[in-house]
Scaffold this motif. Structure first.
Motif, short mmCIF file in Angstrom:
data_model
loop_
_atom_site.label_atom_id
_atom_site.label_comp_id
_atom_site.label_asym_id
_atom_site.label_seq_id
_atom_site.Cartn_x
_atom_site.Cartn_y
_atom_site.Cartn_z
N UNK A 288 0.86 -1.18 0.00
CA UNK A 288 0.00 0.00 0.00
C UNK A 288 0.90 1.24 0.00
N UNK A 289 0.62 2.17 -0.92
CA UNK A 289 1.40 3.40 -1.04
C UNK A 289 0.51 4.60 -0.70
N UNK A 290 1.00 5.47 0.19
CA UNK A 290 0.25 6.63 0.66
C UNK A 290 0.86 7.91 0.09
N UNK A 291 -0.03 8.82 -0.38
CA UNK A 291 0.43 10.03 -1.05
C UNK A 291 0.14 11.31 -0.26
N UNK A 292 -0.22 11.18 0.99
CA UNK A 292 -0.64 12.35 1.78
C UNK A 292 0.45 13.42 1.84
N UNK A 293 1.71 12.99 2.05
CA UNK A 293 2.78 13.98 2.19
C UNK A 293 2.96 14.78 0.90
N UNK A 294 2.99 14.08 -0.22
CA UNK A 294 3.18 14.76 -1.50
C UNK A 294 2.01 15.68 -1.83
N UNK A 295 0.79 15.21 -1.63
CA UNK A 295 -0.38 16.01 -1.94
C UNK A 295 -0.50 17.21 -1.01
N UNK A 296 -0.19 16.99 0.27
CA UNK A 296 -0.27 18.08 1.24
C UNK A 296 0.70 19.20 0.91
N UNK A 297 1.94 18.82 0.55
CA UNK A 297 2.94 19.83 0.21
C UNK A 297 2.58 20.56 -1.08
N UNK A 298 2.07 19.84 -2.08
CA UNK A 298 1.69 20.48 -3.34
C UNK A 298 0.56 21.48 -3.13
N UNK A 299 -0.43 21.13 -2.34
CA UNK A 299 -1.56 22.02 -2.08
C UNK A 299 -1.12 23.25 -1.29
N UNK A 300 -0.19 23.01 -0.38
CA UNK A 300 0.31 24.15 0.40
C UNK A 300 1.07 25.13 -0.48
N UNK A 301 1.88 24.60 -1.41
CA UNK A 301 2.68 25.47 -2.28
C UNK A 301 1.82 26.23 -3.29
N UNK A 302 0.72 25.59 -3.72
CA UNK A 302 -0.13 26.28 -4.71
C UNK A 302 -1.17 27.15 -4.02
N UNK A 303 -1.30 27.03 -2.71
CA UNK A 303 -2.23 27.87 -1.96
C UNK A 303 -3.67 27.47 -2.08
N UNK A 304 -3.94 26.25 -2.53
CA UNK A 304 -5.34 25.80 -2.67
C UNK A 304 -5.49 24.42 -2.01
N UNK A 305 -5.88 24.42 -0.73
CA UNK A 305 -6.00 23.14 0.00
C UNK A 305 -7.06 22.20 -0.56
N UNK A 306 -7.94 22.71 -1.39
CA UNK A 306 -9.02 21.88 -1.95
C UNK A 306 -8.75 21.49 -3.40
N UNK A 307 -7.55 21.75 -3.87
CA UNK A 307 -7.25 21.47 -5.28
C UNK A 307 -7.29 19.98 -5.56
N UNK A 308 -7.89 19.62 -6.71
CA UNK A 308 -7.90 18.22 -7.16
C UNK A 308 -6.66 18.01 -8.02
N UNK A 309 -5.72 17.23 -7.49
CA UNK A 309 -4.43 17.07 -8.15
C UNK A 309 -4.27 15.65 -8.69
N UNK A 310 -3.98 15.54 -9.94
CA UNK A 310 -3.78 14.22 -10.54
C UNK A 310 -2.34 13.77 -10.30
N UNK A 311 -2.24 12.54 -9.80
CA UNK A 311 -0.93 12.01 -9.40
C UNK A 311 -0.55 10.83 -10.30
N UNK A 312 0.72 10.76 -10.60
CA UNK A 312 1.26 9.67 -11.43
C UNK A 312 2.26 8.88 -10.58
N UNK A 313 2.09 7.56 -10.55
CA UNK A 313 2.98 6.68 -9.78
C UNK A 313 3.66 5.71 -10.72
#
Length: 359
Positions: A20-45
């Motif tokens: 199981x792979x968790x993406x919370x850290x990556x998504x949290x940092x990306x949202x913080x940097x873009x200033x939109x905590x509700x942004x829907x971000x598409x992730x590639x693994x």
């Protein structure tokens, strides 16, 4: 917006075939940097293949992904990035995760037992993956399998981990019955010393002593009866398929080459010569029916009742006549001659068999 490099995926639950792979850290940092905590971000693994190339294994908006169908005890490398209309990132650093070793199975335990590898047996048992009474393809429990090889060190280890010394298989046979039916005297001794129940019947209605008798295993039967006071073996125990005691079973089933010696051992230890099976047959009658002349001679020499009638009203002599074995008939003729020469006061007061001309 380019947010640069993000944290790698974090391992969640790991098994021998899933990660199981968790993406919370990556998504949290990306949202913080873009200033939109509700942004829907598409992730590639991506996962690195065995030839060193990166292969996409997941694309989506989820916070986690379970990578399934993996090989046990193998290392896998992963990286991720975000590529959405509003936010993009570089590939993360690589995270390396190893799947767990596959759990042990009963086959692993039995394989180790067959090889006599006690260290592997201990490893399998200590893992907790396998029950100590695990069966093989023949329905033998681990204790039976070790007992058949007379590996008492492994048997001790199995008992320490909770193996049942009296466990029955599908046919109702216990480890003791298996050992007794294969002439494994030392295994019989060990099992008795470790709490084996001696009077247990299998689904054929037979106990360990009956199986030992059927095989003509004289030393096993003698040890059982010589230690009946310690372990409860019964020289007159009746098996429920034919209602026979060990002596009657000896006359009926024991191979002719071993029947005489075994019968002598049983008689020496007090076996009842007149015990009757369900069909009212005594050991003498069974020996006649089974055409065992030497055994018939043995019973006659030790005073077996030649006047006892079966359920059809026949005496042993009459049964012998119907069987037509020359050596058995000769033994009876000699016995009748002895009785006719005996003083009347010493003869059994019962109807005599038909008169016989003795040559």
């Amino acid at each position: 917006m380019d947010v640069g490099q993000l944290p790698p995926p974090v391992p969640g639950k790991i098994t021998h075939y899933n990660i199981e792979l968790l993406f919370d850290d990556a998504l949290g940092e990306a949202k913080a940097k873009c200033g939109n905590p509700k942004a829907a971000l598409r992730l590639y693994l991506e996962c690195k293949t065995e030839i060193g190339e990166w292969e996409k294994v997941y694309t989506g908006l989820s916070k986690s992904h379970v990578f399934a169908g993996l090989q046990p005890n193998k290392t896998y490398s992963f990286r991720l990035k975000i590529d959405s209309s509003s936010v993009k990132s570089d590939w993360s650093t690589v995270t390396t995760i190893k799947t767990q070793a596959a759990p042990y199975t009963g086959d692993d335990l039995h394989h180790a037992i067959r090889r006599g590898n006690i260290d592997k047996v201990r490893e399998v048992l200590d893992s907790g993956d396998v029950h100590p009474d695990a069966q093989d393809e023949k329905d033998f429990s681990a204790l039976v399998a070790a007992g058949l090889r007379e590996n008492f060190e492994i048997m001790e280890l199995l008992l320490e981990h909770g193996a049942d010394v009296n466990r029955k298989d599908a046919s109702g046979k216990t480890p003791l019955i298996h050992a007794a039916s294969r002439d494994l005297l030392e295994t019989v001794k060990w099992l008795c010393e470790h709490g084996a129940q001696t009077d247990t019947l299998d689904k054929s209605g037979m106990a360990a002593i009956h199986h030992a008798v059927d095989g003509g295993f004289v030393k096993v039967v003698e040890w059982m009866l010589d230690h009946s006071g310690d372990y409860g073996f019964d020289i007159e125990q009746v098996e429920t398929s034919g209602g026979m005691t060990p002596l009657n079973r000896c006359a009926n089933m024991t191979p002719d080459s071993k029947a005489y010696e075994l019968a002598a051992s049983l008689q020496l230890r007090g076996a009842n010569m007149s015990s009757k099976a369900y069909n009212n047959y005594t050991p003498l009658l069974n020996a006649i029916i089974r055409r065992k002349p030497r055994l018939v001679e043995f019973f006659l020499a030790r005073g077996a009742d030649i006047y006892e009638r079966n359920e059809s009203g026949q005496t042993p002599y009459e049964v012998a006549q119907s069987v037509g074995n020359t050596q058995i008939m000769r033994a009876f003729e000699e016995k009748v001659q002895q009785l006719n020469l005996m003083p009347k006061s010493l003869r059994k007061k019962s109807p005599k068999p038909p008169e016989v001309e003795v040559s």
